[in-house]
Design an enzyme around this catalytic site. Structure first.
Site, PDB file in Angstrom:
ATOM      1  N   GLU A  95      -9.366 -20.850   8.521  1.00  0.00           N
ATOM      2  CA  GLU A  95      -8.362 -21.624   7.785  1.00  0.00           C
ATOM      3  C   GLU A  95      -7.439 -20.679   7.026  1.00  0.00           C
ATOM      4  OE1 GLU A  95     -10.608 -23.842   4.620  1.00  0.00           O
ATOM      5  OE2 GLU A  95      -9.429 -22.379   3.517  1.00  0.00           O
ATOM      6  N   CYS A 127     -14.025 -25.302   7.533  1.00  0.00           N
ATOM      7  CA  CYS A 127     -15.083 -24.308   7.670  1.00  0.00           C
ATOM      8  C   CYS A 127     -15.837 -24.389   8.990  1.00  0.00           C
ATOM      9  CB  CYS A 127     -16.062 -24.413   6.505  1.00  0.00           C
ATOM     10  SG  CYS A 127     -15.303 -24.021   4.927  1.00  0.00           S
ATOM     11  N   THR A 168     -16.722 -18.866  -5.415  1.00  0.00           N
ATOM     12  CA  THR A 168     -17.451 -18.752  -4.145  1.00  0.00           C
ATOM     13  C   THR A 168     -16.601 -18.319  -2.954  1.00  0.00           C
ATOM     14  OG1 THR A 168     -17.105 -21.120  -3.798  1.00  0.00           O
ATOM     15  CG2 THR A 168     -19.223 -20.447  -4.754  1.00  0.00           C
ATOM     16  N   ARG A 214     -16.838 -33.915  -6.575  1.00  0.00           N
ATOM     17  CA  ARG A 214     -18.166 -34.360  -6.144  1.00  0.00           C
ATOM     18  C   ARG A 214     -18.154 -35.054  -4.788  1.00  0.00           C
ATOM     19  NH1 ARG A 214     -22.536 -35.553  -9.411  1.00  0.00           N
ATOM     20  NH2 ARG A 214     -22.595 -37.688  -8.648  1.00  0.00           N
ATOM     21  N   THR A 216     -17.073 -33.958  -2.222  1.00  0.00           N
ATOM     22  CA  THR A 216     -17.362 -32.980  -1.157  1.00  0.00           C
ATOM     23  C   THR A 216     -18.856 -32.975  -0.797  1.00  0.00           C
ATOM     24  OG1 THR A 216     -17.698 -31.227  -2.789  1.00  0.00           O
ATOM     25  CG2 THR A 216     -15.499 -31.416  -1.832  1.00  0.00           C
ATOM     26  N   HIS A 249     -24.054 -24.580   7.121  1.00  0.00           N
ATOM     27  CA  HIS A 249     -22.866 -24.131   6.381  1.00  0.00           C
ATOM     28  C   HIS A 249     -23.266 -23.938   4.915  1.00  0.00           C
ATOM     29  CE1 HIS A 249     -18.955 -23.443   4.928  1.00  0.00           C
ATOM     30  NE2 HIS A 249     -18.854 -24.587   4.292  1.00  0.00           N
ATOM     31  N   ASN A 281     -19.024 -17.948  -0.111  1.00  0.00           N
ATOM     32  CA  ASN A 281     -18.761 -18.836   1.022  1.00  0.00           C
ATOM     33  C   ASN A 281     -17.704 -18.216   1.919  1.00  0.00           C
ATOM     34  OD1 ASN A 281     -18.149 -20.878   2.775  1.00  0.00           O
ATOM     35  ND2 ASN A 281     -17.323 -22.270   1.228  1.00  0.00           N
ATOM     36  N   SER A 311     -14.727 -29.352   6.369  1.00  0.00           N
ATOM     37  CA  SER A 311     -14.173 -30.475   5.606  1.00  0.00           C
ATOM     38  C   SER A 311     -13.132 -31.202   6.435  1.00  0.00           C
ATOM     39  CB  SER A 311     -13.533 -29.962   4.314  1.00  0.00           C
ATOM     40  OG  SER A 311     -14.550 -29.557   3.434  1.00  0.00           O
TER      41      SER A 311
END
Lengths: 361, 390, 138
Positions: A95, A127, A168, A214, A216, A249, A281, A311
């Site tokens: 991305e 991701c 992250t 949240r 996510t 992931h 991440n 996502s």
């Protein structure tokens, strides 16, 4: 192309690359007057990787691809050219491609010497762009359109300064060469679960991604990861206990642990994949780097589950069985820990410079 | 110059502008002053000039102006054939050298050579550095991050490693050349430079500091060259260019077998000594291309004025000072007289003329027989070594 | 007004194979290596015996310098180390040297490997150009 029957498809070479620089969660927290130790504990992340000033997802892809090639040619350089001439596809999933228009994959192809008779494209699916590329390659190899294909997951992730993501968002890449001969890990099957779930996005020209906090979690990461994993088990008629190792992931150090728990996977089977605690991440690379580290440590005969999450949202799950080849091949290139352990720490100021947060004009 | 005894070219008139920030003059203005000044001193009418050669390194880079031969000739009132010669820092002496072909073949009698550069045009020093770096291999050096001082730094490191040359010895080159420039009214810098100031100045590329290099500079220098028989009627005691050798090494440093010597300079010097049947010991004084301090050390070694590896020590011991065994850069050199690139080679010749003609004022040398001028293109890819005598 | 070589798209394209993969050539007659590749062998003056050759990404460090006053366009990376590397095949190249945390550990002749990096980019809208840089192997 001969139409001989394909017995097995699998990984013939894999390689990772992680930039040398790190910034600690503590250092970022200091910048924003946040509680560093608490943040590190909450995220289960202590440091994240930061690309060098001259690194981006293209350079990371090339380094990872070279490592994958070193394993694919089985230590015999003379095999290199033959393999490259048969490498028919390169997909780079990210991305954070350096260009909005101009493929990263062509630079990788040119740099490893696989051009010009090959297909190539960049893939974006947050991701899970890397595993989407892996699926494309598998399809082409399985249909015998190509003999070898290269799929790369890589990112130099950006987090908005001060945002939770800044703690992250890391950098790294993993490359997998798929083929039918001298397989390191045999593919058993794959399964995907996809919906329109807008938990995280970045609009064209936007510098940093936005996310829905949240949201996510449960409807996004967990629903897709768990559904894809369960779907794969059902499809292959396997139980979770049949797996010796898993890689999910890793947006932070807590989500994959929680996912494993909900699938009744013992922590020990997940543990070796948890690179996120030390490098953050790595987005499109995250589940693939975790998978690569599992391959670094796996014994022949072990079954490994990899399940990505992107996502937007979707998860791709794969089952691989490691072969005897792993023994002679894994040390033909640096292993994941070689990169994780070779590090240099940055201050927030230098981190800001590395990530282009200082405007020169 | 096929016959070293008979073949020689006379230098009759010469003139140069001040070197430094000449903001009020364009490249043609400066050239005009130097050219017509030299012609006036020579007593030559501009109508008698057979050709004009312009030595210029970077007007395309600094000013976006090419086709200098035409521009400078017409703006100087010289209506004859005019050509610009580019050989980086050796442009001026390369132009002078080409003139010998025309004169010795009998094809030309009176020729003007002007070296000129206007370097203060660019806003940023990074742009000036970029222009200078076009004298390197722009693909395999400059595009990899090389700078001109960076390349000389690599050479300095090699020399230090090979011979134990010290930072202090290199810095002494700058100190000495500033001392010389204090006696030269035309010099860009006339300040006393202390060795500590050099060593404590900003690092450009380790081990080269900013006070070891040259500043951007504007200036023009011109000489009138003639066939010896023609010169007789203008100057009863002309100074002659006796030999001039243009030699090369690989453009990029990585292709050279080693970096602790200037092979191009050594080759040119050896050719000259052999043809003239003299040795380095016969040289009375020299103007050398001290674009960075290490370059003077490398040059005096390559010219044989000191033994290989002895350049730093000789400088430290004062052997190359005005009163030393072999005075080097009595003008102040590129470092202190100034380094308008294309003009500097011709300015070296003018210092040699001043010394032979007894016009060197406080820096006048006595009992001189052979003068030598050495200029360099880029980081030593081109060298022109020229020998002068009465 | 200055034309920057490294902005020239077609030139950079021409150099891709050399910069990306160290592609040069080898003359089977004089057994000499060329990098970058030559259209004719400089010794044999013919292309007849030339074949493409990919140089190994390893060599030894010769001279190096730390450039404090960076070349234009490299200011963001300054100061940086710049060096000459002799490849295993004997060909020398100039490049930047990465990850010099302790200059005292650099030694003439020490091993270096070449990595793939962005050489330069041109603002937010221009092209990136990629190629090799060196990393010391302690």
């Amino acid at each position: 192309m001969s139409s001989k029957e394909i017995k097995d498809i699998g990984i013939v070479g894999y390689g990772v690359y992680i930039p040398k620089y790190r910034i600690s969660v503590d250092e970022i927290a200091k910048m924003w007057h946040d509680n560093g130790p608490m943040m590190a504990k909450t995220l289960n992340v202590t440091e994240k990787s930061v690309p060098d000033l001259d690194e981006d997802t293209i350079t990371i892809s090339v380094m990872a691809a070279r490592n994958a090639l070193a394993r694919a040619d089985r230590g015999d350089n003379t095999k290199n050219n033959e393999l490259l001439s048969k490498l028919g596809a390169i997909y780079v999933g990210s991305e954070s491609h350096p260009y909005a228009v101009k493929p990263s994959a062509v630079t990788v192809g040119e740099a490893i010497g696989a051009t010009p008779v090959m297909t190539a494209a960049d893939i974006e699916f947050a991701c899970k762009a890397g595993t989407a590329g892996l699926q494309n390659v598998i399809g082409l190899v399985k249909s015998q359109e190509i003999e070898y294909g290269l799929a790369i997951g890589t990112d130099c992730a950006q987090g908005r300064p001060g945002d939770q993501l800044e703690y992250t968002a890391g950098a790294g890449g993993a490359a997998f060469i798929m083929g039918t001969e001298n397989i390191i890990a045999k593919l058993e099957g794959m399964y995907s679960f996809t919906t329109d779930t807008p938990d995280f996005w970045r609009r064209e020209h936007a510098r940093y991604p936005s996310h829905a906090g949240r949201f996510t979690g449960q409807p996004s990461y967990f629903r897709h990861t768990l559904s894809a994993t369960k779907g794969l088990l059902e499809k292959l008629d396997l139980s979770i206990d049949d797996f010796d190792r898993v890689s999910f992931h890793q947006p932070n150090g807590r989500f994959p642990i929680a996912a494993a728990k909900r699938l009744s996977i013992p922590y020990e089977k997940l543990e070796d994949s948890l690179c996120v605690t030390k490098i953050g991440n790595t987005y499109s690379a995250a589940s693939m780097v975790g998978f690569a580290r599992q391959l670094d440590m796996a014994e022949p005969g072990e079954r490994i589950l990899i399940c990505s999450y992107g996502s937007g949202a979707g998860s791709d799950a794969f089952s691989f069985v490691v072969t005897e080849e792993i023994i002679s091949r894994r040390n033909l290139a640096p292993v994941t820990d070689d990169y994780i352990e070779d590090k240099a720490m940055l201050s927030y100021a230098h981190y800001a410079k590395h990530r282009g947060k200082i405007m020169m004009s | 110059m096929a016959n070293p005894i008979l073949d020689k070219v006379a230098i009759v008139g010469y003139e140069m502008t001040d070197f430094g920030d000449l903001y009020e003059m364009g490249i043609a203005d400066m050239s005009n002053m130097a050219i017509n000044g030299a012609l006036r001193k020579a007593g030559v009418d501009s109508n008698e000039v057979d050709a004009l050669y312009v030595g210029n390194a970077g007007s395309g880079q600094f000013l976006g102006q090419e086709h200098l031969g035409c521009l400078i000739a017409s703006e100087s009132g010289i209506y004859t054939n005019a050509t610009s010669i580019e050989a980086s820092g050796a442009s001026g002496t390369a132009a002078m050298r080409i003139v010998t072909h025309g004169i010795l073949s009998g094809y030309m009698e009176r020729v003007v050579v002007v070296g000129v550069e206007k370097m203060t045009s660019l806003n940023k020093s990074a742009d000036t550095q970029e222009a200078l770096a076009t004298s390197l291999d722009t693909i395999w050096e400059s595009s990899m991050g090389a700078t001109l001082p960076g390349n000389f730094a690599l050479m300095a490191k090699a020399h230090m490693r090979e011979y134990g040359t010290t930072r202090e010895q290199m810095a002494q080159v700058a100190v000495k050349n500033h001392d010389h420039a204090r006696l030269n009214p035309r010099a860009q810098f006339s300040n006393k430079l202390r060795i500590e100031s050099v060593l404590n100045s900003k690092v450009l590329a380790d081990p080269i500091n900013i006070f070891e290099g040259c500043a951007a500079s504007d200036g023009a220098a011109a000489i009138v060259m003639m066939a010896p028989d023609v010169a007789e009627s203008y100057d009863s005691e002309p100074v002659f260019l006796r030999q001039s050798h243009q030699t090369h090494d690989y453009l990029s440093l990585q292709q050279r077998p080693n970096l602790h010597e200037l092979r191009s300079v050594r080759k040119g010097a050896e050719m000259g000594y052999k043809k003239l049947n003299i040795t380095a010991k016969d040289i009375s004084f020299a103007e050398v291309h001290d674009v960075y301090t290490i370059a003077e050390i490398l040059a005096i070694e390559a010219l044989g004025l000191v033994a290989p590896g002895e350049g730093g020590k000789a400088t430290e011991e004062g052997k190359t000072s005005l009163n030393g065994e072999i005075p080097v850069n009595t003008s102040g050199g590129l470092k202190a007289r100034g380094y308008p690139i294309g003009a500097s080679g011709v300015a070296q010749v003018i210092e040699i003329m001043d010394q032979f003609k007894g016009n060197a004022g406080e820096r006048q040398l006595k009992d001189i027989e052979w003068g030598l001028a050495q200029s360099l293109g880029g980081a030593g890819g081109t060298s022109v070594v020229s020998f002068f005598s009465r | 007004m200055i034309i920057m070589t490294r902005k020239l798209v077609a030139e950079n394209w021409r150099l891709e194979k050399a910069r990306y993969a160290l592609v040069g050539n080898f003359c089977k007659k004089c057994l000499g290596y060329h990098f970058p590749k030559k259209q004719l062998c400089l010794r044999c003056k013919t292309s007849e015996h030339l074949e493409e050759y990919k140089f190994k990404h390893e060599g030894k460090l010769l001279e190096w310098t730390k450039i404090y006053d960076p070349a234009k366009g490299f200011d963001f990376a300054g100061p940086y180390y710049y060096c000459i590397v002799e490849l295993e095949e004997g060909i020398k190249i100039t490049t930047q040297l990465k990850y010099v945390t302790d200059e005292g550990r650099l030694k003439y002749g020490m091993k270096v490997k070449l990595v793939f990096r962005r050489l330069f980019s041109h603002g937010n809208e221009g092209l990136n150009t990629y190629g090799f840089k060196a990393v010391p192997v302690y």
